[in-house]
Structure formats: structure tokens, C-alpha cells
Design an enzyme around this catalytic site. Structure first.
Site, PDB file in Angstrom:
ATOM      1  CB  SER A   1      -0.933  -0.005   1.220  1.00  0.00           C
ATOM      2  OG  SER A   1      -1.815  -1.109   1.173  1.00  0.00           O
TER       3      SER A   1
ATOM      4  CB  SER B   1     -13.255  -0.070  -3.211  1.00  0.00           C
ATOM      5  OG  SER B   1     -11.850   0.062  -3.072  1.00  0.00           O
ATOM      6  CB  SER B   2     -11.455   2.967   1.301  1.00  0.00           C
ATOM      7  OG  SER B   2     -10.309   2.135   1.222  1.00  0.00           O
ATOM      8  CD  GLN B   3      -7.974  -0.355  -3.725  1.00  0.00           C
ATOM      9  OE1 GLN B   3      -8.452  -0.614  -4.832  1.00  0.00           O
ATOM     10  NE2 GLN B   3      -7.117  -1.173  -3.123  1.00  0.00           N
TER      11      GLN B   3
ATOM     12  CD  GLU C   1      -5.070  -4.824   4.184  1.00  0.00           C
ATOM     13  OE1 GLU C   1      -3.852  -4.851   4.412  1.00  0.00           O
ATOM     14  OE2 GLU C   1      -5.628  -3.922   3.554  1.00  0.00           O
TER      15      GLU C   1
ATOM     16  NE  ARG D   1      -9.302 -11.413  -0.450  1.00  0.00           N
ATOM     17  CZ  ARG D   1      -8.435 -10.422  -0.319  1.00  0.00           C
ATOM     18  NH1 ARG D   1      -8.695  -9.407   0.489  1.00  0.00           N
ATOM     19  NH2 ARG D   1      -7.301 -10.439  -1.001  1.00  0.00           N
TER      20      ARG D   1
ATOM     21  NE  ARG E   1      -4.074  -9.570   1.967  1.00  0.00           N
ATOM     22  CZ  ARG E   1      -2.939  -8.998   2.313  1.00  0.00           C
ATOM     23  NH1 ARG E   1      -2.016  -9.680   2.959  1.00  0.00           N
ATOM     24  NH2 ARG E   1      -2.705  -7.718   2.037  1.00  0.00           N
TER      25      ARG E   1
ATOM     26  CE  LYS F   1      -3.824  -9.101  -6.430  1.00  0.00           C
ATOM     27  NZ  LYS F   1      -3.786  -7.811  -5.746  1.00  0.00           N
TER      28      LYS F   1
END
Length: 468
Positions: free
Chosen positions: A31, A178-180, A326, A357, A398, A423
């Protein structure tokens, strides 16, 4: 949920015969590395990232910058250690083709950068990337003056027709997926003619620590940012236009990637030290200290780093992971080995990550004899005796590390495609082998190593023995 990888190799997850006792040097934060690359590319002068993570996601980001004209040079210090990336800004231009793989930071952070380029920039990626939402970024950029061709999908593939600048201004978005979406707009905003005012108008905003990371890094690069935590309006961020400074940035260890190693100490009743754990950080992975302590361990932060020690039993937990989604796969794996039920809340947005997930964890843990059910916003995990079997990963790093954790306590677990950990954590299987005192596999890399500091004595934790 995407299908598992056909024909992918199966990795026999090693079981722990005794408590682990190791020091594990975790590579740099993905990040921080990818945010640092974006800010350096948009700066007015040269910047350096020291100890960056070199993984699939970060290499994709660096390569994307190069395709748009930015110079990213790789090097090492004079003593042969201390890898660094020197970023020399240049005029952003197209035509260019950006491959995003399945990296959320690349597919979301770079369209605003491309809007500042002179010419078209085409974005494409892995098949799963076509399923991941981008509408928050696409719609916002159009409002701010960008021209984007996506055939109305709100997803990849798409082309951003850069005009050399972007008007900027005020925009409302729903970033509940998504906060992205928020971080993507804030990172490039100093270069917008009017800066930006971003107002989130949707439901609960996930992964808020990542937005705080973005703000902290922007400010350290010289940007003026007004944020809710400064006493401003809730869910509103403002960035003033201005020049960004090139920085000499030392990238922190990736605390989320430290999770499986700390969890190994918890599961086996052992001890793991992660060097250079920061005393103060915006990384969501720092929450592991409190979460894993509540689940039965203890931790100490000193000049050596963070040392986490398992208490011999794993306890269930009822926890809201909305800010740290995550971490959910690893926590779910640990919870499946606990002595009581766990409820993981606030992570409904994980259905839109590298894979679904929540569905994947439910299917794979239950396939080993577990009792996991999905809730509206998370998982309910009732521990059961587990057995061996194939743990599919759905090309999700993950999920792969979660399978490795279960293998510590359950003989016969085979993790599909362990290489997908590349990744964000290249050489994971070699690190895992070193932590357990085994011979490192050939895939271990110089940037992803673990050092065993001593033999472990005494029996494994009681839950480990029960699961065996």
C-alpha cells in the site's frame, strides 16, 4: 466467486510439530509502495523509494508509470543491500497501454493519473479485474472533466483520453464498495486545476485506515488536505491544487503480510518477531496486535520489532473488521482452530475483492470439515475437528496464506497455487519453510526471507494437538 485455477500445482502445507520460534523479516508495504510511486510520478522533482516491495502489484504499478513516460530506475545501495527505486517525473503521455493484472490499487489509482496525460491510455487486466467495480472512479472523473470510454460498464477494459490536465472541483461518490475510490481521487488531486472536494454519499465506508494513509502521505509530499478527522465534515475530503515534492521515502514493512507469521505463533503457542515494526503507522495491519492478543496471545514492541507470543490456546472473537477487511482470511483461518465460536463483522465488501472472499472462505474451510456460514456482512465460524484436503485459492493471495495457516494444525492440507502469494509477498513458501525450520524451497527470494533464531521446546498448543 471465480473458479479455482485449473491444473494449478498443489502445495503440501507443512504441519507444525512444535511451537515456532523465529524472526521473520517482512518485505515492504504494498500500500505504501504503490501510493509512493503515484505521488513520486506526479511530483515536481525526483523522489526515491527505499526498501520498496517488489511484487506483482508493485511491478505492475511501476511498469504502468513507465508506459506513460515516467522514469522509474531500480538500484541497490553501495554495499549491495538496500534496494531502492528512483522516480524521475516526466511529461505524462499516451498512447499507452496499462496492464493492471488484478491489482485494485493499479486499476483505481491510475485512471486519474491518466486523465492528466497527453493522449489516450488504455486499461486492461486479468479476467477477474473485469468483475471488480470501478464506477466510483469512472463517474467521478467524468464529473471532474475527464473523457472515458468504457461502453457503459463501469468496469475494465476502458480508455482514458487524457487532455494534459483536468479541471477538478467537487464530486459526490459512493465509495462503500472500496475506499480506493476516495484514495484514487485524492492522490492526483494536487495536479487538478481546482484540486478536489470528494464527498462520500453511500453506505459505510470500508478500510478507513487506507484513506488516512493516503492523506498522511499526501501531506508529507507537501499537499494541503482537509479531512474529517481534522474536525471537518464527515465523509468529505478537500485537496488544494499545488506542487508535490519528491521525497526520500523509506517503506515500512507490510504489516498485513506479517499476519500469517504472527498467526503461526498464535496457533502453535510459539513466538515470532517481526523487525522494524513501526511504533506509529497508518497501516491497517497494525490492528493485528489487538486482535491476536484478544484471541489468546501477547505482544511486545521494542527495539527488536514486534514480538508476538501465543498463549497455547486460540480463543474465538466477535469483531468488526470493516476498517481492516484484508485481514479477514487469516483471522477466519485462525478462528477455525479456536476453542469457541467467532463472528467476523463489517466485511460484506470482501465479496468484491480478488475473489468473493466470504464465499471462498466458507467453501474451503467447510471442505476441510469446518462449520462456517455467511452472514449479511461477514462470517460466523464454529470450530470443528478438521481434516486434510485441497484448499483452493481462486488466484487470491490472502486465501493462499489462510490455507497455509490451517495446514499448521491439520495434516494433509494441500494449498492450490501457492505461487499466487507473489501478488504481494514473493517467496512466501520459502519464508514459511524457514520459519518452521525446514529447508527453504527454491522459490525463496532475497527480498522475502525469514531467519530461524532458535529451536523451540515443549509441546504444541492444546488446540493443535486436538486438531491433529
Amino acid at each position: 466467486m471465480t473458479e479455482h485455477t485449473a491444473g494449478a500445482a498443489l502445495w503440501p502445507a507443512p504441519s507444525a510439530s512444535s511451537p515456532v520460534d523465529a524472526t521473520v523479516a517482512v518485505p515492504g508495504s504494498k500500500s505504501v509502495t504503490n501510493r509512493g510511486l503515484v505521488l513520486a510520478a506526479l511530483a515536481a522533482d525526483t523522489g526515491v523509494l527505499r526498501r520498496p516491495l517488489r511484487s506483482r502489484d508493485t511491478v505492475l504499478m511501476a511498469d504502468a508509470m513507465r508506459t506513460m513516460g515516467v522514469h522509474v530506475e531500480e538500484g541497490v545501495g553501495p554495499d549491495g543491500t538496500g534496494e531502492f527505486w528512483r522516480v524521475i517525473p516526466a511529461g505524462l503521455h499516451g498512447p499507452a497501454a496499462v496492464g493492471v493484472g488484478n491489482a485494485g490499487t493499479v486499476m483505481r489509482f491510475l485512471p486519474p493519473v491518466a486523465a492528466l496525460a497527453d493522449g489516450p491510455v488504455r486499461f486492461d487486466g486479468d479476467p477477474r479485474s473485469y468483475e471488480r467495480p470501478l464506477h466510483g472512479v469512472i463517474d467521478a472523473l467524468r464529473t471532474l472533466g475527464a473523457r472515458i470510454d468504457d461502453d457503459g460498464r463501469g468496469r475494465l477494459p476502458m480508455t482514458v483520453h487524457g487532455g494534459g490536465s483536468l479541471a477538478g472541483g467537487s464530486v459526490e461518490i459512493d465509495a462503500s464498495a472500496s475506499s480506493q475510490f476516495v484514495s484514487a481521487l485524492l492522490l492526483s488531486a494536487p495536479r487538478f486545476n481546482q484540486g478536489v472536494e470528494v464527498r462520500h454519499t453511500g453506505g459505510t465506508l470500508p478500510s478507513a485506515p487506507h484513506i488516512r494513509m493516503t492523506i498522511d502521505m499526501l501531506r508529507k509530499a507537501g499537499a494541503q488536505v482537509d479531512a474529517p478527522e481534522d474536525g471537518g465534515e464527515p465523509d468529505v475530503w478537500r485537496v488544494t491544487p499545488g506542487a508535490l515534492l519528491g521525497r526520500d521515502l523509506v517503506v515500512e514493512p507490510d504489516l498485513s503480510n506479517a499476519q500469517p507469521f504472527l498467526a503461526a505463533a498464535l496457533i502453535t503457542g510459539g513466538r515470532v518477531t517481526v523487525p522494524d515494526w513501526p511504533e506509529h503507522t497508518t497501516q491497517p495491519g497494525d490492528a493485528l496486535r489487538g486482535i491476536f492478543t484478544e484471541m489468546g496471545g501477547s505482544c511486545e514492541l521494542d527495539e527488536r520489532g514486534l514480538t508476538f507470543t501465543g498463549g497455547g490456546r486460540v480463543h474465538g472473537i466477535d469483531v468488526d473488521l470493516g476498517d481492516v477487511g484484508e485481514l479477514t482470511p487469516g483471522i477466519a483461518a485462525v478462528a477455525a482452530l479456536a476453542d469457541s465460536e467467532s463472528v467476523l463483522r463489517g466485511v460484506g465488501h470482501l465479496r468484491l475483492h480478488e475473489t468473493d472472499r466470504l464465499a471462498a472462505l466458507t467453501k474451503e474451510i467447510n471442505g476441510l470439515g469446518g462449520d462456517v456460514t455467511e452472514t449479511a456482512d461477514g462470517l460466523r465460524i464454529r470450530p470443528r475437528p478438521l481434516h486434510g484436503g485441497i484448499f483452493h485459492t481462486y488466484d487470491d493471495h490472502r486465501l493462499a496464506t489462510a490455507g497455509a495457516l490451517l495446514g499448521l494444525a491439520v495434516e494433509g492440507v494441500e494449498v492450490e497455487d501457492i505461487a499466487t502469494t507473489g501478488k504481494t509477498l514473493p517467496g512466501f513458501d520459502g519464508m514459511w519453510a524457514e520459519m518452521l525450520g525446514a529447508t527453504a524451497t527454491a522459490t525463496a527470494t532475497a527480498t522475502a526471507t525469514a531467519t530461524v533464531t532458535g529451536g523451540a521446546a515443549g509441546p504444541a498448543g492444546s488446540r493443535l494437538e486436538e486438531s491433529d
